[in-house]
Design a protein around this motif. Structure first.
Motif, PDB file in Angstrom:
ATOM      1  N   PHE A  81       0.842  -1.187   0.000  1.00 16.06           N
ATOM      2  CA  PHE A  81       0.000   0.000   0.000  1.00 16.06           C
ATOM      3  C   PHE A  81       0.880   1.241   0.000  1.00 16.06           C
ATOM      4  N   ALA A  82       0.625   2.117  -0.954  1.00 11.00           N
ATOM      5  CA  ALA A  82       1.367   3.377  -1.031  1.00 11.00           C
ATOM      6  C   ALA A  82       0.699   4.399  -0.124  1.00 11.00           C
ATOM      7  N   SER A  83       1.260   4.583   1.068  1.00 12.54           N
ATOM      8  CA  SER A  83       0.767   5.592   1.994  1.00 12.54           C
ATOM      9  C   SER A  83       1.570   6.871   1.799  1.00 12.54           C
ATOM     10  N   SER A  84       1.562   7.743   2.792  1.00 10.00           N
ATOM     11  CA  SER A  84       2.124   9.071   2.571  1.00 10.00           C
ATOM     12  C   SER A  84       2.664   9.669   3.859  1.00 10.00           C
ATOM     13  N   VAL A  85       3.644  10.536   3.704  1.00  5.60           N
ATOM     14  CA  VAL A  85       4.153  11.326   4.818  1.00  5.60           C
ATOM     15  C   VAL A  85       3.058  12.226   5.387  1.00  5.60           C
ATOM     16  N   ALA A  86       1.954  12.393   4.647  1.00  3.58           N
ATOM     17  CA  ALA A  86       0.844  13.230   5.104  1.00  3.58           C
ATOM     18  C   ALA A  86       0.107  12.639   6.304  1.00  3.58           C
ATOM     19  N   VAL A  87       0.419  11.400   6.688  1.00  2.00           N
ATOM     20  CA  VAL A  87      -0.205  10.864   7.907  1.00  2.00           C
ATOM     21  C   VAL A  87       0.296  11.611   9.141  1.00  2.00           C
ATOM     22  N   TYR A  88       1.432  12.285   9.021  1.00  2.00           N
ATOM     23  CA  TYR A  88       1.969  13.073  10.121  1.00  2.00           C
ATOM     24  C   TYR A  88       1.428  14.493  10.055  1.00  2.00           C
ATOM     25  N   GLY A  89       1.347  15.121  11.187  1.00  2.00           N
ATOM     26  CA  GLY A  89       0.940  16.518  11.243  1.00  2.00           C
ATOM     27  C   GLY A  89       1.230  17.064  12.626  1.00  2.00           C
ATOM     28  N   SER A  90       1.303  18.371  12.704  1.00  2.00           N
ATOM     29  CA  SER A  90       1.607  19.011  13.979  1.00  2.00           C
ATOM     30  C   SER A  90       0.353  19.648  14.561  1.00  2.00           C
ATOM     31  N   HIS A  91       0.117  19.391  15.830  1.00  2.00           N
ATOM     32  CA  HIS A  91      -1.023  19.964  16.550  1.00  2.00           C
ATOM     33  C   HIS A  91      -0.482  20.630  17.803  1.00  2.00           C
ATOM     34  N   PRO A  92      -1.060  21.759  18.208  1.00  3.76           N
ATOM     35  CA  PRO A  92      -0.550  22.427  19.409  1.00  3.76           C
ATOM     36  C   PRO A  92      -0.478  21.501  20.631  1.00  3.76           C
ATOM     37  N   ALA A  93      -1.402  20.566  20.732  1.00  2.00           N
ATOM     38  CA  ALA A  93      -1.391  19.646  21.871  1.00  2.00           C
ATOM     39  C   ALA A  93      -0.396  18.514  21.695  1.00  2.00           C
ATOM     40  N   GLU A 125       8.743   5.921  12.384  1.00  9.45           N
ATOM     41  CA  GLU A 125       7.541   5.090  12.346  1.00  9.45           C
ATOM     42  C   GLU A 125       6.883   4.974  13.713  1.00  9.45           C
ATOM     43  N   THR A 126       7.609   5.291  14.774  1.00 10.79           N
ATOM     44  CA  THR A 126       7.019   5.234  16.112  1.00 10.79           C
ATOM     45  C   THR A 126       6.417   6.570  16.553  1.00 10.79           C
ATOM     46  N   THR A 127       6.573   7.618  15.733  1.00  7.06           N
ATOM     47  CA  THR A 127       5.936   8.901  16.021  1.00  7.06           C
ATOM     48  C   THR A 127       4.423   8.762  15.845  1.00  7.06           C
ATOM     49  N   VAL A 128       3.657   9.283  16.798  1.00 12.29           N
ATOM     50  CA  VAL A 128       2.202   9.193  16.702  1.00 12.29           C
ATOM     51  C   VAL A 128       1.720  10.031  15.515  1.00 12.29           C
ATOM     52  N   PRO A 129       1.038   9.414  14.534  1.00 11.30           N
ATOM     53  CA  PRO A 129       0.524  10.197  13.410  1.00 11.30           C
ATOM     54  C   PRO A 129      -0.679  11.028  13.842  1.00 11.30           C
ATOM     55  N   VAL A 130      -0.638  12.310  13.546  1.00 14.83           N
ATOM     56  CA  VAL A 130      -1.772  13.205  13.801  1.00 14.83           C
ATOM     57  C   VAL A 130      -2.025  13.978  12.504  1.00 14.83           C
ATOM     58  N   PRO A 131      -2.677  13.347  11.534  1.00 17.41           N
ATOM     59  CA  PRO A 131      -2.833  14.011  10.235  1.00 17.41           C
ATOM     60  C   PRO A 131      -3.656  15.280  10.337  1.00 17.41           C
ATOM     61  N   ARG A 132      -3.288  16.252   9.520  1.00 19.38           N
ATOM     62  CA  ARG A 132      -3.971  17.548   9.511  1.00 19.38           C
ATOM     63  C   ARG A 132      -4.671  17.795   8.179  1.00 19.38           C
ATOM     64  N   SER A 133      -4.993  16.730   7.491  1.00 17.63           N
ATOM     65  CA  SER A 133      -5.742  16.823   6.239  1.00 17.63           C
ATOM     66  C   SER A 133      -6.587  15.567   6.111  1.00 17.63           C
ATOM     67  N   SER A 134      -7.646  15.660   5.324  1.00 20.32           N
ATOM     68  CA  SER A 134      -8.490  14.484   5.093  1.00 20.32           C
ATOM     69  C   SER A 134      -7.697  13.392   4.382  1.00 20.32           C
ATOM     70  N   TYR A 135      -6.843  13.781   3.456  1.00 17.29           N
ATOM     71  CA  TYR A 135      -6.014  12.816   2.733  1.00 17.29           C
ATOM     72  C   TYR A 135      -5.132  12.020   3.708  1.00 17.29           C
ATOM     73  N   GLY A 136      -4.450  12.733   4.594  1.00 15.98           N
ATOM     74  CA  GLY A 136      -3.604  12.046   5.559  1.00 15.98           C
ATOM     75  C   GLY A 136      -4.404  11.141   6.472  1.00 15.98           C
ATOM     76  N   THR A 137      -5.574  11.585   6.878  1.00 14.82           N
ATOM     77  CA  THR A 137      -6.432  10.765   7.729  1.00 14.82           C
ATOM     78  C   THR A 137      -6.867   9.503   7.004  1.00 14.82           C
ATOM     79  N   GLN A 138      -7.238   9.636   5.742  1.00 11.64           N
ATOM     80  CA  GLN A 138      -7.671   8.470   4.972  1.00 11.64           C
ATOM     81  C   GLN A 138      -6.532   7.482   4.763  1.00 11.64           C
TER      82      GLN A 138
END
Length: 338
Positions: free
Chosen positions: A123-135, A144-157
């Motif tokens: 499966f071709a996923s994306s670096v977009a699964v990561y994102g920065s949130h103030p919290a 790969e052990t960083t908690v993914p917090v996507p900031r787009s619908s694409y990253g979430t999907q």
């Protein structure tokens, strides 16, 4: 061995199909048929192919019976709606990315339950699964052990699909592998609807004699990979045997493909260095907060030790990326005007 590629008419799909066809094998086994699936027709799929080719043209959900009419041994799932279009149309993204992936997994599960092979799925996923949130801000380097917090619908999907594939692999329905792709540049041809499309456009269009717009602060740093490195990574993750030790795929985690960290200013400076002022001056700055919000939420520095254990390395620098593009696409460069 029957190998399926979804999104086969896309840019990366065509490169992957070419690599598989030239090799003629996958995982040490002879490929008996390449099944190329896309809703966009591409008339030259079989030209020069080293293995028999079957083209399945149409919406994937409507053609699954044809795809799985015979056992599928390996599947490369590249078909997807991209970042900006997912942000503009939530239903499109959920359908194209989540619903289609789930349907493929259900078909693979049915194949295994009926006594057929447990297919190997990349499966071709994306670096977009990561994102920065103030919290939960991103660390300076993600792994790969960083908690993914996507900031787009694409990253979430993409993250939703990763988790579905992981669970189906845990349960033995598929042998799933996830390669998280970096932004791929430089892409030839027409721009797509990805938020990061400008990273190719600010090089491709000026070289072709056309104006281009840079919608972000040039100081923005991004994680890039050339098309050559990206296809190499997809194949390596897909073919690796599971286990421990060099060259083997250890554990259930996705693999972050190697990334070149570079600023947009560095990209533009390299273009100027190679092509000259006339070409580089075709790029103008026009900030677009929506684009910068998406691309700026992605990490720029990626720990790729898992990829390195498979023998993968990032591009040496953007100069080498640009030189690859000029070598592979000489017809995309305009003749200099007098």
């Amino acid at each position: 061995m029957r190998v399926v590629v979804t999104g086969a008419s896309g840019f990366l799909g065509r490169l992957l199909v070419g690599a598989l066809s030239r090799a003629g094998t996958f995982g040490g086994a002879q490929i008996s048929r390449l099944v190329l699936v896309d809703r966009v027709a591409w008339p030259d799929h079989s030209r020069g192919a080293g293995v028999p080719v079957q083209v399945v043209h149409g919406e994937l959900l409507e053609r699954l019976d044809e795809v799985f009419a015979e056992p599928v041994d390996a599947l490369f799932h590249l078909a997807a709606a991209v970042s900006a279009e997912c942000e503009a149309d939530f239903d499109l993204g959920m359908h194209a990315n989540v619903d289609v992936t789930r349907a493929l997994l259900e078909a693979a599960r049915a194949q295994a339950r009926s006594g057929g092979p447990v297919l190997r799925m990349l499966f071709a996923s994306s670096v977009a699964v990561y994102g920065s949130h103030p919290a939960l801000p991103l660390p300076p380097v993600v792994s790969e052990t960083t908690v993914p917090v996507p900031r787009s619908s694409y990253g979430t999907q993409k993250l939703m699909c990763e988790q579905l594939i992981a669970d189906c692999t845990r349960r033995g329905f598929v042998d799933g592998r996830v390669a998280r792709l970096m932004t791929v540049a430089v892409r030839p041809g027409r721009p797509n609807a990805a938020a990061s499309a400008f990273l190719s456009g600010i090089v491709r269009e000026p070289l072709a004699g056309l104006p281009a717009v840079c919608p972000v602060d040039p100081a923005l740093k991004v994680a890039l990979a050339s098309p050559r490195r990206t296809v190499e990574g997809i194949l390596r993750v897909a073919e690796a045997e599971r286990g421990t030790g060099p060259g083997r795929l250890e554990g259930p985690l996705p693999v972050n493909l190697p990334a070149l960290t570079v600023s947009v200013a560095d990209i533009l400076a390299t273009l100027r260095q190679v092509a000259g002022d006339t070409v580089a001056d075709r790029v103008t700055l026009a900030p677009d907060p929506a684009v910068e919000a998406i691309v700026g939420s992605w990490p720029a520095v990626v720990d790729h030790r898992r990829a390195a254990a498979l023998g993968l390395r990032p591009d040496a620098g953007f100069l080498s990326v640009l030189q690859d593009y000029l070598t592979d696409h000489p017809d995309a460069v305009a003749e200099p005007s007098d």
